[in-house]
Motif scaffolding. Structure first.
Motif, PDB file in Angstrom:
ATOM      1  N   VAL A   1       0.843  -1.205   0.000  1.00 53.54           N
ATOM      2  CA  VAL A   1       0.000   0.000   0.000  1.00 53.54           C
ATOM      3  C   VAL A   1       0.873   1.248   0.000  1.00 53.54           C
ATOM      4  CG1 VAL A   1      -1.741   1.339   1.254  1.00 53.54           C
ATOM      5  CG2 VAL A   1      -1.976  -1.147   1.057  1.00 53.54           C
ATOM      6  N   PHE A   2       1.889   1.278   0.840  1.00 53.34           N
ATOM      7  CA  PHE A   2       2.773   2.448   0.878  1.00 53.34           C
ATOM      8  C   PHE A   2       3.439   2.668  -0.486  1.00 53.34           C
ATOM      9  CE2 PHE A   2       3.881   3.387   5.616  1.00 53.34           C
ATOM     10  CZ  PHE A   2       2.541   3.311   5.964  1.00 53.34           C
TER      11      PHE A   2
ATOM     12  N   ALA B   1       3.623   5.716  -5.595  1.00 52.06           N
ATOM     13  CA  ALA B   1       3.525   5.685  -7.056  1.00 52.06           C
ATOM     14  C   ALA B   1       2.354   6.537  -7.552  1.00 52.06           C
ATOM     15  CB  ALA B   1       3.374   4.248  -7.545  1.00 52.06           C
ATOM     16  N   THR B   2       1.205   6.391  -6.913  1.00 53.09           N
ATOM     17  CA  THR B   2       0.011   7.123  -7.328  1.00 53.09           C
ATOM     18  C   THR B   2       0.209   8.625  -7.182  1.00 53.09           C
ATOM     19  OG1 THR B   2      -1.411   5.269  -6.724  1.00 53.09           O
ATOM     20  CG2 THR B   2      -2.470   7.427  -6.887  1.00 53.09           C
ATOM     21  N   ARG B   3       0.847   9.029  -6.105  1.00 49.61           N
ATOM     22  CA  ARG B   3       1.026  10.458  -5.828  1.00 49.61           C
ATOM     23  C   ARG B   3       2.325  11.022  -6.401  1.00 49.61           C
ATOM     24  NH1 ARG B   3      -1.506  10.777   0.291  1.00 49.61           N
ATOM     25  NH2 ARG B   3      -3.667  10.583  -0.410  1.00 49.61           N
TER      26      ARG B   3
ATOM     27  N   VAL C   1       4.675   9.548   2.600  1.00 49.57           N
ATOM     28  CA  VAL C   1       3.480   8.821   3.063  1.00 49.57           C
ATOM     29  C   VAL C   1       3.074   9.505   4.356  1.00 49.57           C
ATOM     30  CG1 VAL C   1       2.556   6.630   3.907  1.00 49.57           C
ATOM     31  CG2 VAL C   1       4.197   6.638   2.009  1.00 49.57           C
ATOM     32  N   ASN C   2       1.878  10.094   4.365  1.00 52.16           N
ATOM     33  CA  ASN C   2       1.485  10.909   5.519  1.00 52.16           C
ATOM     34  C   ASN C   2       1.057  10.073   6.729  1.00 52.16           C
ATOM     35  OD1 ASN C   2      -1.417  10.455   5.360  1.00 52.16           O
ATOM     36  ND2 ASN C   2      -1.457  11.837   3.621  1.00 52.16           N
ATOM     37  N   ASN C   3       0.898  10.760   7.834  1.00 52.34           N
ATOM     38  CA  ASN C   3       0.607  10.106   9.111  1.00 52.34           C
ATOM     39  C   ASN C   3      -0.717   9.351   9.126  1.00 52.34           C
ATOM     40  OD1 ASN C   3       3.001  10.822  10.341  1.00 52.34           O
ATOM     41  ND2 ASN C   3       2.165  12.687  11.255  1.00 52.34           N
TER      42      ASN C   3
ATOM     43  N   LEU D   1     -10.356   5.315  -1.497  1.00 57.92           N
ATOM     44  CA  LEU D   1      -9.955   6.703  -1.728  1.00 57.92           C
ATOM     45  C   LEU D   1      -9.480   6.892  -3.169  1.00 57.92           C
ATOM     46  CD1 LEU D   1      -9.411   9.392   0.116  1.00 57.92           C
ATOM     47  CD2 LEU D   1      -7.084   8.868  -0.577  1.00 57.92           C
ATOM     48  N   LYS D   2      -8.725   5.921  -3.682  1.00 61.12           N
ATOM     49  CA  LYS D   2      -8.249   6.030  -5.062  1.00 61.12           C
ATOM     50  C   LYS D   2      -9.413   6.077  -6.046  1.00 61.12           C
ATOM     51  CE  LYS D   2      -5.305   3.021  -6.375  1.00 61.12           C
ATOM     52  NZ  LYS D   2      -4.260   2.055  -6.719  1.00 61.12           N
TER      53      LYS D   2
END
Length: 136
Positions: free
Chosen positions: A21-22, A27-29, A34-36, A55-56
């Motif tokens: 996921v991270f 990659a997506t952003r 990677v925020n809190n 969310l995506k």
């Protein structure tokens, strides 16, 4: 202070689900950040996976433009009193072109909606039949 542990990159690398996921967030952003929020959700890899996938889809391409989606997110975050989401989505809106002038106008609309909503609710004004969608 967080009520859960915020996962470090080293901890995320050790769990294949969190690592995946991270990596997809990065990659997506197009960013290493990677925020809190995601680091906190990593405590429950299933929740992390489901939330990121949803969310995506919701914030991804659709008939609403990306800036409008961020503005809606900010408005709901204001209504729900979520400072984290207000800040993160205001930053995202800025990255999508939100100007200071637009931000001020947007906040004026949100404030006006809050005021008139409170008045309508307090006065218990009935909805005009002309406004009722789907009713004859």
């Amino acid at each position: 202070m967080a009520t859960v542990k915020l996962w470090s990159d080293a901890e995320a690398e050790a769990d294949p689900r969190v690592r995946a996921v991270f990596a997809d967030i990065r990659a997506t952003r197009g960013s290493d950040f990677v925020n809190n929020f995601w680091r906190g959700l990593a405590n429950d890899p299933g929740l992390l996976e489901r939330t990121w996938a949803s969310l995506k889809v919701v914030m991804g391409p659709g008939s609403l433009d990306p800036l409008t989606k961020e503005l809606v997110y900010i408005a709901v975050s204001i209504a729900n009193g979520c400072p984290y989401c207000i800040h993160s989505h205001t930053a995202a809106a800025g990255a999508k072109g939100l100007t200071a002038e637009q931000h001020g106008e947007f906040l004026a609309v949100v404030g006006m909606a809050n005021q008139t909503n409170a008045l309508v609710n307090g006065l218990q004004i009935p909805v005009d039949s002309a406004f009722k969608v789907g009713e004859s």
